[in-house]
Design an enzyme around this catalytic site. Structure first.
Site, short mmCIF file in Angstrom:
data_model
loop_
_atom_site.label_atom_id
_atom_site.label_comp_id
_atom_site.label_asym_id
_atom_site.label_seq_id
_atom_site.Cartn_x
_atom_site.Cartn_y
_atom_site.Cartn_z
N ARG A 120 1.37 -1.00 -0.34
CA ARG A 120 -0.08 0.18 0.05
C ARG A 120 0.70 1.03 -0.27
O ARG A 120 1.66 1.42 1.35
CB ARG A 120 -0.88 0.15 1.60
CG ARG A 120 -1.94 1.54 1.18
CD ARG A 120 -2.68 1.47 0.53
NE ARG A 120 -3.71 2.00 0.62
CZ ARG A 120 -3.04 3.16 -0.04
NH1 ARG A 120 -2.33 3.79 -0.89
NH2 ARG A 120 -4.50 4.81 0.28
N HIS A 123 1.74 6.53 1.28
CA HIS A 123 0.81 7.82 1.20
C HIS A 123 0.22 8.46 2.83
O HIS A 123 1.46 8.10 3.66
CB HIS A 123 -0.24 7.32 0.92
CG HIS A 123 -0.70 5.89 2.37
ND1 HIS A 123 -0.38 5.59 1.86
CD2 HIS A 123 -2.13 6.23 2.82
CE1 HIS A 123 -1.51 4.51 2.91
NE2 HIS A 123 -1.90 5.04 3.69
N HIS A 125 -3.06 10.97 5.40
CA HIS A 125 -4.47 10.80 5.00
C HIS A 125 -4.86 12.30 6.15
O HIS A 125 -4.65 13.00 6.98
CB HIS A 125 -5.80 9.72 6.16
CG HIS A 125 -5.28 8.50 4.97
ND1 HIS A 125 -5.54 7.99 4.05
CD2 HIS A 125 -4.39 7.90 5.66
CE1 HIS A 125 -5.13 7.51 3.71
NE2 HIS A 125 -4.88 6.31 5.20
N GLU A 129 -6.00 7.14 11.16
CA GLU A 129 -5.61 5.72 10.64
C GLU A 129 -5.47 5.01 11.76
O GLU A 129 -5.29 5.04 12.43
CB GLU A 129 -5.03 6.06 9.55
CG GLU A 129 -4.83 4.16 9.19
CD GLU A 129 -4.21 3.73 7.88
OE1 GLU A 129 -4.28 5.01 6.53
OE2 GLU A 129 -3.42 2.56 8.17
N HIS A 168 2.71 7.24 5.80
CA HIS A 168 3.13 5.70 5.99
C HIS A 168 3.11 4.82 4.83
O HIS A 168 2.95 5.26 3.60
CB HIS A 168 2.02 5.22 7.56
CG HIS A 168 0.58 5.43 7.00
ND1 HIS A 168 0.25 6.71 7.25
CD2 HIS A 168 -0.12 5.15 6.65
CE1 HIS A 168 -1.53 6.98 6.78
NE2 HIS A 168 -1.76 5.39 6.50
N GLU A 191 -11.66 6.41 0.43
CA GLU A 191 -9.98 6.07 0.18
C GLU A 191 -9.98 6.99 -1.19
O GLU A 191 -8.28 6.52 -1.38
CB GLU A 191 -10.08 4.41 -0.90
CG GLU A 191 -10.38 3.50 0.38
CD GLU A 191 -10.67 1.50 0.06
OE1 GLU A 191 -9.99 1.03 0.21
OE2 GLU A 191 -11.22 1.26 -0.68
N HIS A 303 -26.85 -1.96 27.63
CA HIS A 303 -26.20 -1.06 28.41
C HIS A 303 -25.89 -0.36 27.12
O HIS A 303 -26.41 0.17 26.29
CB HIS A 303 -24.03 -1.57 28.23
CG HIS A 303 -23.99 -2.05 26.69
ND1 HIS A 303 -24.06 -2.64 26.68
CD2 HIS A 303 -23.01 -1.53 26.44
CE1 HIS A 303 -23.67 -3.27 24.48
NE2 HIS A 303 -22.55 -2.06 24.72
N HIS A 305 -23.85 3.62 25.80
CA HIS A 305 -22.31 4.75 25.76
C HIS A 305 -22.65 6.29 25.82
O HIS A 305 -22.87 6.87 25.01
CB HIS A 305 -21.20 4.17 23.93
CG HIS A 305 -21.09 3.15 24.12
ND1 HIS A 305 -19.68 2.85 25.42
CD2 HIS A 305 -21.78 2.12 23.57
CE1 HIS A 305 -20.19 1.46 24.89
NE2 HIS A 305 -21.03 1.50 23.88
N GLU A 310 -21.16 4.33 18.40
CA GLU A 310 -20.87 2.90 18.15
C GLU A 310 -19.98 2.70 17.12
O GLU A 310 -21.48 2.09 16.26
CB GLU A 310 -20.97 1.82 19.29
CG GLU A 310 -20.33 0.61 19.13
CD GLU A 310 -20.80 -0.06 20.59
OE1 GLU A 310 -20.73 -1.47 20.09
OE2 GLU A 310 -21.80 -0.48 20.93
N HIS A 349 -28.45 -0.78 23.99
CA HIS A 349 -28.47 -1.23 22.66
C HIS A 349 -27.83 -3.38 24.02
O HIS A 349 -27.13 -2.81 24.87
CB HIS A 349 -27.25 -1.60 22.13
CG HIS A 349 -26.40 -0.90 21.84
ND1 HIS A 349 -26.31 0.08 22.59
CD2 HIS A 349 -25.68 -1.73 22.24
CE1 HIS A 349 -24.85 0.09 22.69
NE2 HIS A 349 -24.07 -0.91 22.80
#
Length: 411
Positions: A120, A123, A125, A129, A168, A191, A303, A305, A310, A349
Protein backbone atom coordinates in the site's frame (compact mmCIF):
# COMPACT_ATOMS: atom_id res chain seq x y z
CA UNK A 1 -8.71 -7.48 40.19
CA UNK A 2 -12.21 -6.61 41.34
CA UNK A 3 -14.43 -5.01 38.74
CA UNK A 4 -15.42 -2.06 40.94
CA UNK A 5 -11.76 -0.97 41.20
CA UNK A 6 -11.29 -0.56 37.48
CA UNK A 7 -10.98 2.99 36.22
CA UNK A 8 -12.86 4.54 33.36
CA UNK A 9 -9.71 4.33 31.31
CA UNK A 10 -9.67 0.56 31.66
CA UNK A 11 -13.35 -0.11 31.23
CA UNK A 12 -15.45 2.79 32.58
CA UNK A 13 -15.88 1.04 35.97
CA UNK A 14 -15.13 -2.22 34.13
CA UNK A 15 -16.43 -2.35 30.56
CA UNK A 16 -14.74 -0.80 28.03
CA UNK A 17 -12.99 -3.93 20.72
CA UNK A 18 -9.59 -13.20 10.08
CA UNK A 19 -10.59 -12.96 6.98
CA UNK A 20 -14.01 -11.64 6.14
CA UNK A 21 -16.69 -14.30 5.52
CA UNK A 22 -17.87 -13.90 1.92
CA UNK A 23 -20.37 -16.72 1.82
CA UNK A 24 -23.05 -18.04 4.17
CA UNK A 25 -21.98 -21.11 6.10
CA UNK A 26 -24.02 -23.71 7.86
CA UNK A 27 -27.44 -22.71 9.03
CA UNK A 28 -27.27 -21.76 12.68
CA UNK A 29 -29.71 -22.78 15.37
CA UNK A 30 -31.15 -19.27 15.06
CA UNK A 31 -31.79 -19.85 11.34
CA UNK A 32 -33.34 -23.21 12.16
CA UNK A 33 -35.72 -21.48 14.52
CA UNK A 34 -36.62 -19.10 11.71
CA UNK A 35 -37.19 -21.93 9.23
CA UNK A 36 -39.51 -23.66 11.71
CA UNK A 37 -41.35 -20.52 12.74
CA UNK A 38 -44.98 -19.89 11.76
CA UNK A 39 -43.94 -16.78 9.86
CA UNK A 40 -41.48 -18.75 7.73
CA UNK A 41 -44.30 -21.02 6.61
CA UNK A 42 -46.54 -18.02 5.96
CA UNK A 43 -43.76 -16.35 3.96
CA UNK A 44 -43.30 -19.40 1.76
CA UNK A 45 -47.04 -19.89 1.26
CA UNK A 46 -48.26 -16.33 0.93
CA UNK A 47 -45.42 -14.38 -0.64
CA UNK A 48 -45.92 -14.99 -4.37
CA UNK A 49 -43.52 -12.15 -5.24
CA UNK A 50 -39.77 -12.21 -5.69
CA UNK A 51 -37.71 -13.38 -2.70
CA UNK A 52 -34.14 -14.08 -1.78
CA UNK A 53 -34.24 -17.08 0.60
CA UNK A 54 -30.54 -16.74 1.46
CA UNK A 55 -31.10 -13.16 2.61
CA UNK A 56 -34.21 -14.24 4.51
CA UNK A 57 -32.20 -16.84 6.45
CA UNK A 58 -29.46 -14.29 7.16
CA UNK A 59 -31.91 -11.78 8.64
CA UNK A 60 -34.52 -13.71 10.66
CA UNK A 61 -35.10 -10.83 13.09
CA UNK A 62 -35.93 -8.46 10.24
CA UNK A 63 -38.23 -10.93 8.51
CA UNK A 64 -39.78 -12.18 11.77
CA UNK A 65 -39.01 -9.41 14.30
CA UNK A 66 -39.49 -9.74 18.05
CA UNK A 67 -42.82 -8.35 19.22
CA UNK A 68 -40.85 -5.71 21.15
CA UNK A 69 -39.60 -4.09 17.92
CA UNK A 70 -41.49 -0.93 17.08
CA UNK A 71 -41.30 2.28 15.08
CA UNK A 72 -38.79 3.36 12.46
CA UNK A 73 -35.01 3.24 12.82
CA UNK A 74 -32.39 3.77 10.12
CA UNK A 75 -30.49 0.77 8.82
CA UNK A 76 -27.74 -0.09 11.32
CA UNK A 77 -26.04 -2.89 9.38
CA UNK A 78 -24.01 -3.23 6.19
CA UNK A 79 -21.88 -6.14 5.04
CA UNK A 80 -18.47 -5.94 3.41
CA UNK A 81 -19.82 -8.72 1.16
CA UNK A 82 -22.00 -6.02 -0.44
CA UNK A 83 -19.12 -3.56 -0.88
CA UNK A 84 -17.36 -2.89 -4.19
CA UNK A 85 -13.86 -4.38 -4.38
CA UNK A 86 -11.04 -2.46 -6.02
CA UNK A 87 -8.43 -4.88 -7.39
CA UNK A 88 -4.77 -4.03 -7.92
CA UNK A 89 -1.60 -5.95 -8.73
CA UNK A 90 -0.65 -6.15 -5.06
CA UNK A 91 -4.02 -6.93 -3.49
CA UNK A 92 -7.51 -5.50 -3.10
CA UNK A 93 -9.56 -3.13 -0.97
CA UNK A 94 -13.18 -2.25 -0.22
CA UNK A 95 -14.83 0.29 2.06
CA UNK A 96 -17.97 0.97 4.08
CA UNK A 97 -18.47 4.70 4.59
CA UNK A 98 -21.43 6.97 5.18
CA UNK A 99 -22.29 6.50 1.51
CA UNK A 100 -22.93 2.78 2.13
CA UNK A 101 -24.20 3.01 5.73
CA UNK A 102 -25.89 6.39 5.93
CA UNK A 103 -26.15 6.59 9.71
CA UNK A 104 -22.39 6.05 10.23
CA UNK A 105 -21.18 9.64 10.60
CA UNK A 106 -18.25 9.19 12.99
CA UNK A 107 -16.21 6.32 11.51
CA UNK A 108 -15.62 4.78 8.08
CA UNK A 109 -14.16 1.31 7.58
CA UNK A 110 -11.86 -0.25 4.99
CA UNK A 111 -11.08 -3.96 4.53
CA UNK A 112 -7.77 -4.44 2.71
CA UNK A 113 -5.80 -7.47 1.50
CA UNK A 114 -2.12 -7.26 0.55
CA UNK A 115 -0.55 -10.18 -1.24
CA UNK A 116 2.90 -11.43 -0.30
CA UNK A 117 5.08 -8.44 -1.12
CA UNK A 118 2.07 -6.25 -1.94
CA UNK A 119 2.57 -2.61 -0.96
CA UNK A 120 0.00 0.00 0.00
CA UNK A 121 1.99 2.89 -1.36
CA UNK A 122 3.47 5.69 0.71
CA UNK A 123 0.61 8.05 1.56
CA UNK A 124 -1.13 10.11 4.23
CA UNK A 125 -4.68 11.17 5.13
CA UNK A 126 -6.63 14.10 6.50
CA UNK A 127 -8.19 11.56 8.85
CA UNK A 128 -6.55 9.48 11.57
CA UNK A 129 -6.07 5.79 10.67
CA UNK A 130 -6.65 2.94 13.15
CA UNK A 131 -6.08 -0.69 12.12
CA UNK A 132 -6.64 -4.25 13.37
CA UNK A 133 -4.71 -7.11 11.79
CA UNK A 134 -7.08 -9.89 10.65
CA UNK A 135 -4.65 -12.27 8.96
CA UNK A 136 -0.97 -12.79 8.15
CA UNK A 137 1.92 -10.43 8.72
CA UNK A 138 2.73 -6.90 7.58
CA UNK A 139 5.45 -4.30 7.88
CA UNK A 140 4.39 -0.73 8.59
CA UNK A 141 6.50 2.42 8.29
CA UNK A 142 5.87 6.03 9.30
CA UNK A 143 7.59 9.36 9.82
CA UNK A 144 6.61 11.60 12.73
CA UNK A 145 6.41 15.39 12.61
CA UNK A 146 9.93 15.69 14.06
CA UNK A 147 11.36 13.81 11.08
CA UNK A 148 11.99 10.59 13.03
CA UNK A 149 11.16 7.19 11.50
CA UNK A 150 9.12 4.25 12.79
CA UNK A 151 9.11 0.65 11.48
CA UNK A 152 7.40 -2.41 12.92
CA UNK A 153 6.21 -5.87 11.86
CA UNK A 154 2.63 -6.59 12.91
CA UNK A 155 0.72 -9.86 13.27
CA UNK A 156 -2.87 -11.04 13.82
CA UNK A 157 -4.56 -9.06 16.59
CA UNK A 158 -2.05 -6.20 16.47
CA UNK A 159 -3.14 -2.58 16.06
CA UNK A 160 -1.61 0.49 14.52
CA UNK A 161 -2.62 4.12 14.62
CA UNK A 162 -1.40 6.94 12.41
CA UNK A 163 -2.63 10.43 13.37
CA UNK A 164 -3.91 12.63 10.58
CA UNK A 165 -1.17 13.91 8.31
CA UNK A 166 1.42 11.29 9.33
CA UNK A 167 2.91 9.62 6.18
CA UNK A 168 3.06 5.84 6.24
CA UNK A 169 3.10 2.59 4.23
CA UNK A 170 2.01 -1.03 4.67
CA UNK A 171 3.48 -4.16 3.03
CA UNK A 172 2.36 -7.81 3.13
CA UNK A 173 5.08 -10.20 4.30
CA UNK A 174 5.84 -13.93 4.13
CA UNK A 175 4.30 -16.41 3.84
CA UNK A 176 0.96 -15.15 2.45
CA UNK A 177 0.72 -11.40 2.87
CA UNK A 178 -1.95 -9.97 5.15
CA UNK A 179 -5.48 -8.70 5.57
CA UNK A 180 -6.60 -5.98 7.96
CA UNK A 181 -9.42 -3.67 8.98
CA UNK A 182 -8.87 0.08 8.81
CA UNK A 183 -11.03 2.64 10.60
CA UNK A 184 -10.96 6.38 9.91
CA UNK A 185 -12.39 9.01 12.25
CA UNK A 186 -14.79 10.51 9.70
CA UNK A 187 -17.76 8.67 8.23
CA UNK A 188 -17.36 10.59 4.96
CA UNK A 189 -13.84 9.26 4.39
CA UNK A 190 -13.13 8.02 0.87
CA UNK A 191 -10.15 5.93 -0.22
CA UNK A 192 -9.88 8.08 -3.32
CA UNK A 193 -9.23 11.16 -1.15
CA UNK A 194 -5.88 9.76 0.04
CA UNK A 195 -2.72 11.80 -0.55
CA UNK A 196 -0.57 9.43 -2.63
CA UNK A 197 3.17 9.81 -3.21
CA UNK A 198 2.95 8.86 -6.90
CA UNK A 199 -0.07 11.12 -7.45
CA UNK A 200 1.72 14.16 -6.09
CA UNK A 201 4.90 13.46 -8.06
CA UNK A 202 2.80 13.20 -11.22
CA UNK A 203 1.33 16.65 -10.64
CA UNK A 204 4.51 18.59 -9.93
CA UNK A 205 6.46 20.13 -12.84
CA UNK A 206 9.61 18.06 -13.27
CA UNK A 207 11.78 21.17 -13.08
CA UNK A 208 10.32 21.83 -9.63
CA UNK A 209 11.05 18.23 -8.60
CA UNK A 210 14.60 18.60 -9.90
CA UNK A 211 15.11 21.80 -7.92
CA UNK A 212 13.61 20.35 -4.72
CA UNK A 213 15.73 17.18 -4.77
CA UNK A 214 18.80 18.85 -6.33
CA UNK A 215 19.02 16.43 -9.24
CA UNK A 216 18.58 16.58 -13.03
CA UNK A 217 15.11 16.60 -14.65
CA UNK A 218 15.89 13.42 -16.62
CA UNK A 219 15.38 11.39 -13.46
CA UNK A 220 11.63 12.20 -13.45
CA UNK A 221 10.70 11.57 -17.10
CA UNK A 222 9.23 8.08 -16.54
CA UNK A 223 7.19 8.38 -13.37
CA UNK A 224 4.63 5.57 -12.79
CA UNK A 225 0.86 6.02 -13.11
CA UNK A 226 -0.79 6.69 -9.72
CA UNK A 227 -3.59 4.26 -10.61
CA UNK A 228 -1.05 1.43 -10.78
CA UNK A 229 0.67 2.39 -7.53
CA UNK A 230 -2.29 2.45 -5.10
CA UNK A 231 -1.68 -1.20 -4.12
CA UNK A 232 1.13 -2.69 -6.18
CA UNK A 233 3.15 -5.90 -6.26
CA UNK A 234 6.48 -5.35 -4.55
CA UNK A 235 9.51 -7.29 -3.41
CA UNK A 236 9.58 -8.96 0.00
CA UNK A 237 12.13 -7.21 2.23
CA UNK A 238 15.30 -9.33 2.31
CA UNK A 239 16.30 -8.01 5.72
CA UNK A 240 14.90 -8.47 9.20
CA UNK A 241 13.44 -5.55 11.06
CA UNK A 242 16.46 -5.52 13.38
CA UNK A 243 18.76 -4.75 10.44
CA UNK A 244 16.40 -2.05 9.19
CA UNK A 245 16.56 -0.37 12.59
CA UNK A 246 20.19 0.59 11.86
CA UNK A 247 19.13 2.81 8.95
CA UNK A 248 19.97 6.50 8.72
CA UNK A 249 18.11 9.09 10.74
CA UNK A 250 16.62 8.82 14.21
CA UNK A 251 14.00 6.39 15.49
CA UNK A 252 10.75 7.99 16.62
CA UNK A 253 9.97 8.02 20.32
CA UNK A 254 6.30 7.58 19.41
CA UNK A 255 4.87 4.05 19.32
CA UNK A 256 2.44 3.67 16.42
CA UNK A 257 1.60 -0.03 17.00
CA UNK A 258 0.11 -2.05 19.84
CA UNK A 259 -0.39 -5.77 20.57
CA UNK A 260 -4.02 -5.91 21.61
CA UNK A 261 -4.14 -9.68 22.06
CA UNK A 262 -1.23 -9.47 24.51
CA UNK A 263 -3.44 -7.51 26.90
CA UNK A 264 -4.85 -9.52 29.77
CA UNK A 265 -8.62 -9.70 29.13
CA UNK A 266 -11.35 -8.96 31.62
CA UNK A 267 -12.89 -12.43 31.92
CA UNK A 268 -16.32 -13.34 33.26
CA UNK A 269 -18.87 -16.14 32.86
CA UNK A 270 -19.97 -15.91 29.26
CA UNK A 271 -16.99 -14.21 27.67
CA UNK A 272 -14.11 -11.76 27.87
CA UNK A 273 -13.27 -8.18 26.87
CA UNK A 274 -10.08 -6.31 26.00
CA UNK A 275 -10.11 -2.51 25.99
CA UNK A 276 -7.55 -0.40 24.13
CA UNK A 277 -7.78 3.37 24.37
CA UNK A 278 -5.30 6.21 24.81
CA UNK A 279 -4.72 5.23 28.44
CA UNK A 280 -2.57 2.30 27.23
CA UNK A 281 -2.12 2.95 23.49
CA UNK A 282 -1.04 6.52 24.02
CA UNK A 283 -0.97 7.73 20.43
CA UNK A 284 -4.55 6.60 19.68
CA UNK A 285 -6.19 9.88 20.61
CA UNK A 286 -9.20 9.70 18.30
CA UNK A 287 -10.26 6.04 18.36
CA UNK A 288 -10.90 3.80 21.36
CA UNK A 289 -11.65 0.10 20.89
CA UNK A 290 -12.94 -2.99 22.63
CA UNK A 291 -12.52 -6.59 21.48
CA UNK A 292 -15.48 -8.57 22.80
CA UNK A 293 -15.85 -12.36 22.92
CA UNK A 294 -19.29 -13.79 23.71
CA UNK A 295 -19.73 -17.51 24.29
CA UNK A 296 -22.70 -19.46 22.86
CA UNK A 297 -26.01 -18.47 24.50
CA UNK A 298 -24.38 -15.51 26.28
CA UNK A 299 -24.82 -11.82 25.47
CA UNK A 300 -23.16 -8.42 25.70
CA UNK A 301 -25.27 -6.95 28.46
CA UNK A 302 -27.88 -4.18 28.13
CA UNK A 303 -25.93 -0.92 28.08
CA UNK A 304 -25.26 2.32 26.25
CA UNK A 305 -22.30 4.64 25.61
CA UNK A 306 -22.37 8.16 27.10
CA UNK A 307 -19.63 9.69 24.98
CA UNK A 308 -20.18 8.91 21.28
CA UNK A 309 -21.58 6.58 18.59
CA UNK A 310 -20.42 2.95 18.33
CA UNK A 311 -19.05 1.39 15.11
CA UNK A 312 -18.76 -2.40 15.08
CA UNK A 313 -16.97 -5.03 13.03
CA UNK A 314 -17.92 -8.69 13.40
CA UNK A 315 -14.92 -11.04 13.28
CA UNK A 316 -16.43 -14.44 13.96
CA UNK A 317 -19.73 -16.15 14.72
CA UNK A 318 -23.33 -14.95 14.46
CA UNK A 319 -25.49 -12.78 16.65
CA UNK A 320 -28.33 -10.35 16.88
CA UNK A 321 -28.35 -6.79 18.19
CA UNK A 322 -31.39 -5.11 19.69
CA UNK A 323 -31.33 -1.28 19.73
CA UNK A 324 -33.61 1.06 21.72
CA UNK A 325 -33.86 4.56 20.25
CA UNK A 326 -36.27 6.14 22.80
CA UNK A 327 -39.84 7.26 22.06
CA UNK A 328 -41.00 3.64 21.80
CA UNK A 329 -38.66 2.87 18.89
CA UNK A 330 -36.70 -0.39 18.82
CA UNK A 331 -35.26 -2.62 16.11
CA UNK A 332 -33.34 -5.92 15.95
CA UNK A 333 -30.56 -6.67 13.44
CA UNK A 334 -28.69 -9.89 12.63
CA UNK A 335 -24.91 -10.05 12.18
CA UNK A 336 -22.26 -12.50 11.04
CA UNK A 337 -18.53 -12.33 10.27
CA UNK A 338 -17.69 -9.50 7.87
CA UNK A 339 -20.64 -7.29 8.86
CA UNK A 340 -20.45 -3.73 10.14
CA UNK A 341 -22.89 -2.48 12.77
CA UNK A 342 -23.56 1.03 14.01
CA UNK A 343 -25.29 2.42 17.11
CA UNK A 344 -26.06 6.16 17.27
CA UNK A 345 -25.09 8.07 20.38
CA UNK A 346 -26.67 6.99 23.70
CA UNK A 347 -29.03 4.36 22.24
CA UNK A 348 -29.48 1.36 24.54
CA UNK A 349 -28.56 -2.01 23.07
CA UNK A 350 -27.45 -5.61 23.57
CA UNK A 351 -25.63 -8.15 21.36
CA UNK A 352 -26.65 -11.80 21.78
CA UNK A 353 -24.74 -14.81 20.48
CA UNK A 354 -27.23 -16.83 18.42
CA UNK A 355 -24.85 -19.57 17.26
CA UNK A 356 -23.02 -22.53 18.76
CA UNK A 357 -19.59 -20.93 18.38
CA UNK A 358 -17.91 -17.92 19.97
CA UNK A 359 -19.07 -14.51 18.75
CA UNK A 360 -16.18 -12.05 18.40
CA UNK A 361 -16.52 -8.43 17.40
CA UNK A 362 -14.81 -5.05 17.69
CA UNK A 363 -16.43 -1.98 19.19
CA UNK A 364 -14.89 1.29 17.94
CA UNK A 365 -15.51 4.83 19.14
CA UNK A 366 -14.38 8.23 17.93
CA UNK A 367 -12.97 9.10 21.32
CA UNK A 368 -9.73 8.99 23.29
CA UNK A 369 -11.37 6.85 25.96
CA UNK A 370 -13.82 3.96 26.25
CA UNK A 371 -17.00 4.49 28.28
CA UNK A 372 -20.26 2.63 28.81
CA UNK A 373 -23.18 2.56 31.24
CA UNK A 374 -24.53 -0.80 32.41
CA UNK A 375 -28.31 -0.94 32.86
CA UNK A 376 -27.91 -3.58 35.56
CA UNK A 377 -25.27 -1.63 37.47
CA UNK A 378 -27.26 1.61 37.21
CA UNK A 379 -30.34 0.03 38.75
CA UNK A 380 -28.27 -1.73 41.42
CA UNK A 381 -26.82 1.63 42.47
CA UNK A 382 -30.19 3.40 42.54
CA UNK A 383 -32.34 3.29 45.72
CA UNK A 384 -34.49 0.17 45.48
CA UNK A 385 -37.68 2.00 46.41
CA UNK A 386 -37.27 4.17 43.31
CA UNK A 387 -36.63 1.24 40.98
CA UNK A 388 -39.55 -0.80 42.30
CA UNK A 389 -41.95 2.12 41.89
CA UNK A 390 -40.84 2.59 38.29
CA UNK A 391 -41.00 -1.03 37.10
CA UNK A 392 -43.48 -2.63 39.54
CA UNK A 393 -41.20 -5.65 39.91
CA UNK A 394 -40.88 -8.01 42.85
CA UNK A 395 -38.01 -8.17 45.32
CA UNK A 396 -36.50 -11.09 43.41
CA UNK A 397 -35.60 -8.65 40.62
CA UNK A 398 -34.08 -6.16 43.04
CA UNK A 399 -32.04 -8.94 44.67
CA UNK A 400 -30.70 -10.07 41.29
CA UNK A 401 -29.10 -6.68 40.46
CA UNK A 402 -25.30 -6.55 40.36
CA UNK A 403 -23.22 -3.76 41.92
CA UNK A 404 -20.25 -4.89 39.86
CA UNK A 405 -20.47 -4.55 36.10
CA UNK A 406 -20.68 -7.73 34.01
CA UNK A 407 -20.13 -6.66 30.37
CA UNK A 408 -20.92 -10.21 29.13
CA UNK A 409 -23.63 -12.22 30.87
CA UNK A 410 -24.71 -15.82 30.69
CA UNK A 411 -27.71 -17.28 32.51
Amino acid sequence: MKFEKLTRRHFMAFAAGSSVALAIGKASSHESNFNNSPFSKILHQHDPGQRDPIRDKSNPDLIYPPCTDNGTLPNLRFSFSDAHIRHSTGGWTRQITQRELGVASTIAGVNMRLNKGGIRELHWHKESEWAYMLYGKARITALDSNGYWFIDDVDVGDLWYFPSGIPHSIQGLDPDGCEFLLAFDDGKFDEDSTFLLSDWFKHIPIEVLAKNFRITVDVFKNLPSPEKEYIFAGKIPDNSISSVLSMRGKKSKLIFSHKMLKQKPFSMPGGKVRITDSSIFYISKNIAAALVEVQPHAMRELHWHPNTDEWQYYLEGEGRMGVFASSGQARTFNFRAGDVGYIPFAMGHYIENTSNKTLRFLELFKSEYYADISLNQWLANTPSYLVSQHLHLENSFMNSLQIEKQPVVKK
